[in-house]
Design a protein around this motif. Structure first.
Motif, PDB file in Angstrom:
ATOM      1  N   PHE A  14       0.886  -1.167   0.000  1.00 33.87           N
ATOM      2  CA  PHE A  14       0.000   0.000   0.000  1.00 33.87           C
ATOM      3  C   PHE A  14       0.918   1.208   0.000  1.00 33.87           C
ATOM      4  O   PHE A  14       1.510   1.516   1.038  1.00 33.87           O
ATOM      5  CB  PHE A  14      -0.873   0.037   1.258  1.00 33.87           C
ATOM      6  N   VAL A  17       4.121   1.083   2.078  1.00 34.20           N
ATOM      7  CA  VAL A  17       4.022   0.060   3.130  1.00 34.20           C
ATOM      8  C   VAL A  17       3.953  -1.314   2.477  1.00 34.20           C
ATOM      9  O   VAL A  17       3.075  -1.577   1.652  1.00 34.20           O
ATOM     10  CB  VAL A  17       2.754   0.272   3.990  1.00 34.20           C
ATOM     11  N   ALA A  19       2.738  -4.417   3.184  1.00 38.20           N
ATOM     12  CA  ALA A  19       1.891  -5.100   4.166  1.00 38.20           C
ATOM     13  C   ALA A  19       2.167  -6.602   4.150  1.00 38.20           C
ATOM     14  O   ALA A  19       2.170  -7.249   5.196  1.00 38.20           O
ATOM     15  CB  ALA A  19       0.421  -4.816   3.881  1.00 38.20           C
ATOM     16  N   PRO A  38       1.825  -9.016  15.923  1.00 35.27           N
ATOM     17  CA  PRO A  38       1.350  -7.772  16.524  1.00 35.27           C
ATOM     18  C   PRO A  38       0.507  -6.979  15.536  1.00 35.27           C
ATOM     19  O   PRO A  38       0.428  -7.316  14.354  1.00 35.27           O
ATOM     20  CB  PRO A  38       2.647  -7.037  16.855  1.00 35.27           C
ATOM     21  N   ASN A  39      -0.097  -5.929  16.031  1.00 36.42           N
ATOM     22  CA  ASN A  39      -0.871  -5.023  15.205  1.00 36.42           C
ATOM     23  C   ASN A  39       0.007  -4.501  14.062  1.00 36.42           C
ATOM     24  O   ASN A  39       1.134  -4.116  14.291  1.00 36.42           O
ATOM     25  CB  ASN A  39      -1.296  -3.847  16.092  1.00 36.42           C
ATOM     26  N   GLY A  40      -0.519  -4.546  12.846  1.00 40.40           N
ATOM     27  CA  GLY A  40       0.246  -4.013  11.713  1.00 40.40           C
ATOM     28  C   GLY A  40       1.183  -5.026  11.067  1.00 40.40           C
ATOM     29  O   GLY A  40       1.913  -4.693  10.143  1.00 40.40           O
ATOM     30  N   ALA A  41       1.150  -6.264  11.537  1.00 39.68           N
ATOM     31  CA  ALA A  41       2.063  -7.277  11.003  1.00 39.68           C
ATOM     32  C   ALA A  41       1.682  -7.702   9.592  1.00 39.68           C
ATOM     33  O   ALA A  41       2.510  -8.183   8.831  1.00 39.68           O
ATOM     34  CB  ALA A  41       2.066  -8.495  11.922  1.00 39.68           C
ATOM     35  N   GLY A  42       0.405  -7.552   9.241  1.00 37.14           N
ATOM     36  CA  GLY A  42      -0.053  -7.964   7.915  1.00 37.14           C
ATOM     37  C   GLY A  42      -1.060  -9.101   7.964  1.00 37.14           C
ATOM     38  O   GLY A  42      -1.406  -9.667   6.922  1.00 37.14           O
ATOM     39  N   LYS A  43      -1.562  -9.410   9.147  1.00 37.57           N
ATOM     40  CA  LYS A  43      -2.505 -10.529   9.291  1.00 37.57           C
ATOM     41  C   LYS A  43      -3.786 -10.296   8.497  1.00 37.57           C
ATOM     42  O   LYS A  43      -4.232 -11.140   7.723  1.00 37.57           O
ATOM     43  CB  LYS A  43      -2.868 -10.745  10.779  1.00 37.57           C
ATOM     44  N   THR A  44      -4.378  -9.123   8.701  1.00 37.82           N
ATOM     45  CA  THR A  44      -5.639  -8.838   8.013  1.00 37.82           C
ATOM     46  C   THR A  44      -5.436  -8.815   6.503  1.00 37.82           C
ATOM     47  O   THR A  44      -6.250  -9.339   5.747  1.00 37.82           O
ATOM     48  CB  THR A  44      -6.209  -7.487   8.495  1.00 37.82           C
ATOM     49  N   GLN A  84     -12.222  -8.789  11.026  1.00 37.99           N
ATOM     50  CA  GLN A  84     -11.663  -8.263  12.271  1.00 37.99           C
ATOM     51  C   GLN A  84     -12.719  -7.536  13.120  1.00 37.99           C
ATOM     52  O   GLN A  84     -12.658  -7.579  14.335  1.00 37.99           O
ATOM     53  CB  GLN A  84     -10.497  -7.332  11.953  1.00 37.99           C
ATOM     54  N   GLU A 318      -4.689   0.831  13.506  1.00 39.50           N
ATOM     55  CA  GLU A 318      -5.324   0.695  12.195  1.00 39.50           C
ATOM     56  C   GLU A 318      -6.061   1.972  11.805  1.00 39.50           C
ATOM     57  O   GLU A 318      -6.793   2.536  12.604  1.00 39.50           O
ATOM     58  CB  GLU A 318      -6.334  -0.446  12.232  1.00 39.50           C
TER      59      GLU A 318
ATOM     60  N   THR B 280     -11.957  -1.028  -0.410  1.00 45.60           N
ATOM     61  CA  THR B 280     -11.314  -1.382   0.847  1.00 45.60           C
ATOM     62  C   THR B 280     -11.768  -0.403   1.895  1.00 45.60           C
ATOM     63  O   THR B 280     -11.840   0.792   1.646  1.00 45.60           O
ATOM     64  CB  THR B 280      -9.779  -1.308   0.750  1.00 45.60           C
TER      65      THR B 280
HETATM   66  N1  ADP Z   1      -6.029  -0.285   2.818  1.00 39.96           N
HETATM   67  C1  ADP Z   1      -4.823   0.036   3.284  1.00 39.96           C
HETATM   68  N2  ADP Z   1      -4.211   1.159   2.867  1.00 39.96           N
HETATM   69  C2  ADP Z   1      -2.986   1.487   3.318  1.00 39.96           C
HETATM   70  N3  ADP Z   1      -2.278   0.770   4.201  1.00 39.96           N
HETATM   71  C3  ADP Z   1      -2.831  -0.364   4.667  1.00 39.96           C
HETATM   72  C4  ADP Z   1      -4.129  -0.784   4.238  1.00 39.96           C
HETATM   73  N4  ADP Z   1      -4.418  -1.944   4.865  1.00 39.96           N
HETATM   74  C5  ADP Z   1      -3.361  -2.221   5.642  1.00 39.96           C
HETATM   75  N5  ADP Z   1      -2.399  -1.275   5.528  1.00 39.96           N
HETATM   76  C6  ADP Z   1      -1.092  -1.276   6.211  1.00 39.96           C
HETATM   77  O1  ADP Z   1      -0.513  -2.534   6.024  1.00 39.96           O
HETATM   78  C7  ADP Z   1       0.114  -2.983   7.204  1.00 39.96           C
HETATM   79  C8  ADP Z   1      -0.486  -4.314   7.624  1.00 39.96           C
HETATM   80  O2  ADP Z   1      -1.805  -4.098   8.052  1.00 39.96           O
HETATM   81  P1  ADP Z   1      -2.776  -5.242   8.514  1.00 39.96           P
HETATM   82  O3  ADP Z   1      -2.752  -6.339   7.524  1.00 39.96           O
HETATM   83  O4  ADP Z   1      -4.083  -4.626   8.811  1.00 39.96           O
HETATM   84  O5  ADP Z   1      -2.078  -5.739   9.853  1.00 39.96           O
HETATM   85  P2  ADP Z   1      -2.685  -6.579  11.064  1.00 39.96           P
HETATM   86  O6  ADP Z   1      -3.996  -7.122  10.642  1.00 39.96           O
HETATM   87  O7  ADP Z   1      -1.663  -7.626  11.323  1.00 39.96           O
HETATM   88  O8  ADP Z   1      -2.805  -5.638  12.204  1.00 39.96           O
HETATM   89  C9  ADP Z   1      -0.076  -1.885   8.228  1.00 39.96           C
HETATM   90  O9  ADP Z   1       1.086  -1.109   8.240  1.00 39.96           O
HETATM   91  C10 ADP Z   1      -1.256  -1.123   7.707  1.00 39.96           C
HETATM   92  O10 ADP Z   1      -1.197   0.222   8.099  1.00 39.96           O
END
Ligand code: ADP
Ligand code: MG
Lengths: 342, 281
Positions: A14, A17, A19, A38-44, A84, A318, B280
């Motif tokens: 993104f 970033v 992800a 952890p938060n921001g790892a890329g799980k979602t 989530q 997030e 998204t």
């Molecule tokens: N739609 C998006 N636009 C920009 N950055 C994103 C978006 N979705 C996720 N990110 C970035 O990608 C990284 C991974 O996010 P995410 O997959 O949500 O992590 P997690 O679920 O592990 O907390 C983070 O740094 C987040 O800010």
């Protein structure tokens, strides 16, 4: 032969970033993979790529034997997703929510209605079935959301942080539901920030950090990587501590640590339960009364620390997400571990 | 692997159009249930146009010249088509806010993970808004009759006018859908859905006789898609406000209204559905 969920070299960026930075996954049919990070790892992001919500920039994914990028429509028939944040319509009743989802899975109205009734019973929501979901507690919403993901009993399920924001009692309840589900043979990919949760529910764990899988294995394998087990004793009388320390020294494979105020002694050991029994016998012989004794293996918190060199700290909160991602257990874990780092 | 694929529930693929209609109706029903449980939204949606009816007819009533007369009764009849038309366009904001909220709450993700027809989430929403618009229009027409508005044509023509209004309202909700998918919060979708409606509905023949505008504004007003529908309604209601303009939409307002609405639907539906597929939260 790839498993029910298979991914190879998934990359998603993104802006600047990354992800996902080359994620490989392989979840055998009927097993549970815990994606821990952890938060921001890329799980979602990983879940969204696997559930057809997001197109990865690079890589390949196969879910339930179907190529995700080539046939997203077919994949959608075979998966259930609990995202989530509980995705339920607050103004619809629980029953109406489930009926709608059933119909959108292409069930007939009648079949969707019957299935909704079954799920409401199964998820302990029958009493609240005809109330708008906005009157539900967080735990009830989560259960409803999970029920919605299960409407067609999909062979492959994805759950993104299913218990985040729930109190311990609701978390425990949800764990039971999930365990029941997977005992029926469903393949599950579950993401979590709760190390305890992955330990509890998952057969295999993949630890993710900064968009990469940095370790994988069973919970036991991961724990073994951080070093061995230890015996912890809490003695009843403070004046017995010195003697107890002497006993432990005889069994230990390293230095004994002593915490005066909690009357707790810890020593690294090898030999497991058998050794534990010997320790108990020896303490008994010396007339030392104990409040608690146990064989402690490293927690997944320790695993994360030893793998990354840092504690599982939260990344950027997030964007736009409501504060529901504030994670009590996470910050609890963090505080404890910060001391370990120094 | 066969064990997995065998277990996959794979209902016989219905015909895609049938599925699309069915899914859209399921989503429309969901949105209508929602709306019925938030009656205050419907009530607020009514107060504003009713206020406009009253304010415009009684405050501006005596000072507006329509067809050479300042008779306030004439202005009232002239005005109603404009207020009806403006009211139906306000559905834009509702559709936008609803879709933005669904995005925000993660419902769009849920829908996108289901094996449902593409576009059904948006079509369902716009159909529900159409029902709400029709109800609003009905109440408004009754209020208009109470303050002295009358039609002077046959039932078919009057119904035709309402049909054009609904079609335009429906077309505008697709613009709202696109806005809802493009912004981050329902609040932004509401203002984003409303702000541009003020110039569009005021630089038109809705509230004043466009023949009296300065030339450049007049051209905009005469070619404004919104004006075409207003003009068509005046003709079909037999209300005052005959245009002396030579602009094509003013000479053929019914056709112009149909073409404009169809174009808006085609363009904005295409854009919105495309946006939805990559949405998204
Ligand atoms: N739609 C998006 N636009 C920009 N950055 C994103 C978006 N979705 C996720 N990110 C970035 O990608 C990284 C991974 O996010 P995410 O997959 O949500 O992590 P997690 O679920 O592990 O907390 C983070 O740094 C987040 O800010
Ligand atoms: Mg996440």
């Amino acid at each position: 032969m790839p498993g029910a969920i298979y991914a190879e070299g998934l990359v998603k960026t993104f802006g600047d970033v990354r992800a996902l930075d080359g994620v490989d996954l392989d979840v055998p049919e009927g097993t549970v993979l815990g994606l821990l990070g952890p938060n921001g790892a890329g799980k979602t992001t990983a879940v969204r790529c696997l559930t057809t919500l997001l197109r990865p920039d690079r890589g390949r994914a196969v879910v339930a034997g179907i190529d995700v990028l080539a046939h997203p429509d077919q994949v959608r028939r075979s998966i259930g997703l609990s995202g989530q944040f509980a995705a339920v319509d607050e103004y619809l009743t629980g029953r109406e929510n489930l009926q709608m989802v059933g119909q959108l899975y292409q069930m007939t109205a009648k079949a969707a209605k019957a299935r909704a009734g079954e799920l409401l019973d199964q998820f302990n929501l029958a009493d609240a079935a005809d109330r708008p979901a906005k009157t539900y507690s967080g735990g009830m919403r989560r259960r409803l959301d999970l029920a919605a993901a299960l409407v067609v009993s999909p062979p492959v399920m994805f759950m993104d942080e299913p218990t985040t924001g729930l109190d311990p009692r609701n978390r425990q309840q949800l764990w039971e539901v999930i365990k029941q589900l997977v005992s029926g043979g469903t393949t599950l990919l579950l993401t979590t920030q709760y190390l305890e949760e992955a330990d509890h529910l998952a057969h295999d764990i993949a630890v993710v950090d900064h968009g990469r899988v940095i370790a994988r294995g069973t919970s036991d394998q991961l724990k073994a990587r951080t070093g061995g087990e230890r015996v912890e004793v809490v003695v009843h009388e403070r004046e017995h501590m010195a003697t107890a320390a002497e006993v432990l020294r005889g069994f230990g494979k390293g230095d004994t640590t002593v915490e005066e105020h909690t009357r707790k002694l810890t020593v690294p050991v090898t030999g497991g339960a058998k050794l534990l029994a010997e320790v108990i016998r020896e303490l008994d012989t010396r007339g030392i009364e104990i409040d608690d004794i146990g064989l402690r293996r490293p927690t997944l918190d320790d695993v994360f620390l030893s793998l990354t060199g840092h504690v599982a700290e939260a990344g950027d909160e997030e964007d736009g997400a409501d504060g529901a991602s504030g994670t009590p257990a996470d910050s609890r874990g963090r505080k404890r571990k910060k001391e370990t780092v120094k | 692997m066969s064990a997995v694929t065998d277990a996959v529930p794979r209902p016989a693929r219905p015909n895609p159009i049938g599925q699309s209609v069915r899914d859209s109706l399921v989503v429309a029903k969901r949105n209508l249930i929602r709306m019925s449980r938030i009656p205050e939204m419907i009530i607020f949606g009514l107060i504003q146009p009713i206020m406009f009816v009253v304010l415009f007819s009684y405050v501006f009533g005596g000072s507006m010249t329509i067809g050479g007369t300042t008779d306030s009764g004439v202005y009232r009849e002239f005005l109603m088509a404009g207020i009806f038309a403006q009211t139906v366009t306000f559905a834009t904001a509702g559709a936008g806010a609803g879709i933005a909220e669904d995005m925000h709450k993660g419902l769009i993700d849920r829908f996108r993970s289901l094996p449902m027809a593409r576009g059904a989430v948006l079509t369902g929403r716009t159909l529900a808004d159409l029902v709400q618009t029709a109800l609003t229009l009905l109440v408004l027409a009754i209020v208009a009759l109470l303050v002295g508005w009358r039609t002077h044509t046959n039932v078919g023509e009057v119904l035709g006018a309402f049909g054009l209004l609904l079609l335009m309202g429906y077309a505008f909700t697709w613009i709202g859908a696109l806005i809802g998918l493009s912004v981050r919060t329902p609040e932004a979708a509401t203002s984003g859905g409303l702000i541009w409606l003020f110039p569009v509905t005021f630089v038109s023949n809705a509230f004043v006789d466009s023949d009296q505008m300065t030339p450049w504004l007049r051209h905009i007003a005469e070619w404004n898609p919104f004006s075409a529908t207003v003009q068509a309604c005046r003709e079909l209601f037999g209300n005052p406000g005959v245009s002396t303009s030579g602009a094509w939409p003013m000479e053929h307002p019914v056709w112009a209204s149909l073409i404009y609405s169809a174009l808006i639907i085609v363009i904005f539906r295409t854009l919105a559905v495309r946006k939805y597929r990559s949405a998204t939260a």
